[in-house]
Design a protein around this motif. Structure first.
Motif, mmCIF file in Angstrom:
data_model
loop_
_atom_site.group_PDB
_atom_site.id
_atom_site.type_symbol
_atom_site.label_atom_id
_atom_site.label_comp_id
_atom_site.label_asym_id
_atom_site.label_seq_id
_atom_site.Cartn_x
_atom_site.Cartn_y
_atom_site.Cartn_z
ATOM 1 N N ASN A 18 0.838 -1.348 0.030
ATOM 2 C CA ASN A 18 0.077 0.091 -0.018
ATOM 3 C C ASN A 18 0.735 1.222 0.159
ATOM 4 O O ASN A 18 0.735 2.163 -0.778
ATOM 5 N N VAL A 19 2.000 1.377 0.847
ATOM 6 C CA VAL A 19 2.631 2.461 0.921
ATOM 7 C C VAL A 19 3.324 2.470 -0.432
ATOM 8 O O VAL A 19 3.537 3.689 -1.080
ATOM 9 N N ASN A 20 3.662 1.467 -1.112
ATOM 10 C CA ASN A 20 4.321 1.628 -2.729
ATOM 11 C C ASN A 20 3.361 2.275 -3.566
ATOM 12 O O ASN A 20 3.957 2.825 -4.567
ATOM 13 N N ALA A 21 2.084 1.824 -3.263
ATOM 14 C CA ALA A 21 1.179 2.379 -4.164
ATOM 15 C C ALA A 21 0.437 3.621 -4.068
ATOM 16 O O ALA A 21 -0.035 4.121 -4.740
ATOM 17 N N LEU A 22 1.034 4.451 -3.033
ATOM 18 C CA LEU A 22 0.472 5.770 -2.621
ATOM 19 C C LEU A 22 1.411 6.955 -3.489
ATOM 20 O O LEU A 22 2.465 6.761 -3.780
ATOM 21 N N ALA A 23 0.537 7.842 -3.920
ATOM 22 C CA ALA A 23 1.185 9.031 -4.643
ATOM 23 C C ALA A 23 1.696 10.013 -3.176
ATOM 24 O O ALA A 23 1.446 9.622 -2.219
ATOM 25 N N GLY A 24 2.659 10.857 -3.885
ATOM 26 C CA GLY A 24 3.060 11.915 -2.698
ATOM 27 C C GLY A 24 2.131 12.383 -1.930
ATOM 28 O O GLY A 24 1.051 12.754 -2.721
ATOM 29 N N ASP A 25 2.305 12.818 -0.748
ATOM 30 C CA ASP A 25 1.479 13.014 0.054
ATOM 31 C C ASP A 25 0.044 12.251 0.324
ATOM 32 O O ASP A 25 -1.064 12.771 0.638
ATOM 33 N N GLY A 26 0.199 10.969 -0.304
ATOM 34 C CA GLY A 26 -0.887 10.013 -0.153
ATOM 35 C C GLY A 26 -1.215 9.627 1.288
ATOM 36 O O GLY A 26 -0.469 9.790 2.415
ATOM 37 N N ARG A 27 -2.559 9.093 1.457
ATOM 38 C CA ARG A 27 -2.937 8.691 2.994
ATOM 39 C C ARG A 27 -3.333 7.300 2.878
ATOM 40 O O ARG A 27 -3.970 6.771 2.032
ATOM 41 N N LEU A 28 -2.967 6.541 3.923
ATOM 42 C CA LEU A 28 -3.425 5.057 4.154
ATOM 43 C C LEU A 28 -4.344 4.966 5.266
ATOM 44 O O LEU A 28 -3.683 5.383 6.483
ATOM 45 N N VAL A 29 -5.427 4.610 5.281
ATOM 46 C CA VAL A 29 -6.511 4.342 6.339
ATOM 47 C C VAL A 29 -6.927 2.764 6.655
ATOM 48 O O VAL A 29 -7.012 2.033 5.860
ATOM 49 N N GLN A 30 -6.260 2.120 7.887
ATOM 50 C CA GLN A 30 -6.356 1.015 7.920
ATOM 51 C C GLN A 30 -7.572 0.712 9.067
ATOM 52 O O GLN A 30 -7.592 1.247 10.108
ATOM 53 N N ILE A 31 -8.624 -0.303 8.626
ATOM 54 C CA ILE A 31 -9.765 -0.454 9.609
ATOM 55 C C ILE A 31 -9.594 -2.008 10.109
ATOM 56 O O ILE A 31 -10.798 -2.168 10.820
ATOM 57 N N ALA A 32 -8.851 -2.721 9.372
ATOM 58 C CA ALA A 32 -8.790 -4.260 10.103
ATOM 59 C C ALA A 32 -7.546 -4.864 9.477
ATOM 60 O O ALA A 32 -6.752 -4.093 8.796
ATOM 61 N N PHE A 33 -7.347 -5.992 10.096
ATOM 62 C CA PHE A 33 -6.156 -6.892 9.643
ATOM 63 C C PHE A 33 -6.470 -8.467 9.462
ATOM 64 O O PHE A 33 -6.450 -9.036 10.432
ATOM 65 N N LEU A 34 -7.202 -8.250 8.448
ATOM 66 C CA LEU A 34 -7.317 -10.095 8.110
ATOM 67 C C LEU A 34 -6.624 -10.798 7.925
ATOM 68 O O LEU A 34 -6.622 -12.072 8.055
ATOM 69 N N THR A 35 -5.244 -10.113 7.698
ATOM 70 C CA THR A 35 -4.001 -11.434 7.550
ATOM 71 C C THR A 35 -2.957 -11.106 8.367
ATOM 72 O O THR A 35 -1.859 -11.351 8.363
ATOM 73 N N GLY A 36 -3.215 -10.204 9.513
ATOM 74 C CA GLY A 36 -2.369 -9.933 10.328
ATOM 75 C C GLY A 36 -2.028 -8.355 10.722
ATOM 76 O O GLY A 36 -1.608 -7.688 9.767
#
Length: 330
Positions: free
Chosen positions: A227-245
């Protein structure tokens, strides 16, 4: 007031598989200060219910030990200090727990009117997913019109909601799903591109578009660095669950160099006041879209209350597209 002082409920007899869900009888709950009692027509079935059943998601202090985080129905009793609702009002509501029952209490501020033109079956599918998507995609994630938005699990209840809301508000939507049927469903709901994660790498797809401005993820594990690699500059990742850990190694230099933001939340532990603010935003910003039919819940299947185990089994196949709902009363 309910005519009987007891009600049918679905209990978790012990931690385990769907078969540990059993029908039982309990006393009808009494509303406290600022609460209402709802005679439940339909209860939404959600992934956290299955986690609670398995012993991996304990209810917060003071909440019912019964599963069920959303419902629709009719106001049956009103507690002290409640002025908005009246007995007989049709509502849908976010619940602290207890939705797998004929009656349930919830803070009055967490109930919303059934959108105009919508039946109770569809309304039961709204609270958990719409509260979750609104607070994470638009409050925390700050999604704006024209931005590139990637939602993982696009065919889930959360995914189908996020695709529709983001598309309706002018974002460019990308989604991942596990087969051609699910991908087609995502695109029919407004996704510009649906990526079959078994056949293509979402990182490559998003990088070719300039990167995602926002990603909503419930997978976790190995998806986090991708996900971090797929973000653009100034991008945001919001995590709401961890189905695989929830644990993974991550190079934080990328966050610094590209000014990325990683955040996340879970809905259930938030305060009564925080959830009330989300409800106010939904009624103002989203309920008009539901009333016009611009967006609508996608229902995969319906089960009778006594078939709660089958509903959980369906959820755990991950074959569903949209929401699973349980009929509690007529």
């Amino acid at each position: 007031m309910p005519q009987s002082h007891t009600m049918r409920v679905i209990e978790i007899s012990k931690p385990g598989g769907p078969e540990v869900l059993v029908t039982a009888e309990r006393a009808v709950p009494v509303p406290g200060e600022g609460e209402i009692v709802i005679r439940v027509a339909y209860a939404g079935v959600n992934r956290p219910d299955t986690l609670q059943r398995a012993g991996n998601y304990a209810p917060p202090p003071g909440a019912s030990d019964l599963p069920g985080l959303e419902c629709s129905g009719v106001v049956a009793e009103i507690g002290p200090g409640v002025s908005r609702w009246h007995i007989g009002d049709k509502v849908c509501a976010l619940l602290p727990g207890g939705g797998y029952a004929e009656y349930v209490t919830t803070p009055a501020a967490h109930a919303l009117p059934v959108p105009e033109g919508m039946d109770l079956r569809a309304a039961a599918c709204l609270p958990e997913t719409y509260f979750t998507v609104w607070t994470n995609v638009f409050d925390r994630g700050r999604l704006q019109a024209g931005e590139r938005f990637l939602v993982h699990g696009g065919s889930s209840g959360i995914g189908t909601t996020a695709i529709q809301l983001a598309s309706a508000r002018g974002a460019r939507v990308f989604a991942t799903a596990g087969n051609a049927e699910k991908c087609a469903a995502c695109e029919a709901l407004g996704a510009e591109v649906a990526i079959n994660y078994r056949e293509a790498d979402f990182v490559d797809v998003l990088k070719a578009e300039g990167g995602a401005n926002l990603i909503l993820d419930m997978v976790g594990g190995s998806y986090l660095p991708r996900n971090v690699n797929a973000l653009a500059g100034d991008g945001r990742l919001v995590q709401i669950a961890f189905l695989t850990g929830p644990k993974v190694e991550l190079n934080f230099a990328q966050l610094m160099m590209r000014r990325l933001t990683i955040t996340g939340s879970t809905l259930r532990p938030q305060s009564v006041a925080a959830k009330a603010r989300i409800a106010e935003s939904l009624e103002r910003e989203v309920w008009p879209l539901l009333a016009t039919g611009r967006i609508a819940p996608i229902i995969d299947s319906e089960f009778a209350m006594e078939d709660a185990a089958l509903a959980h089994a369906r959820m755990e196949t991950s074959e569903h597209i949209g929401k699973i709902v349980m009929k509690v009363s007529g």
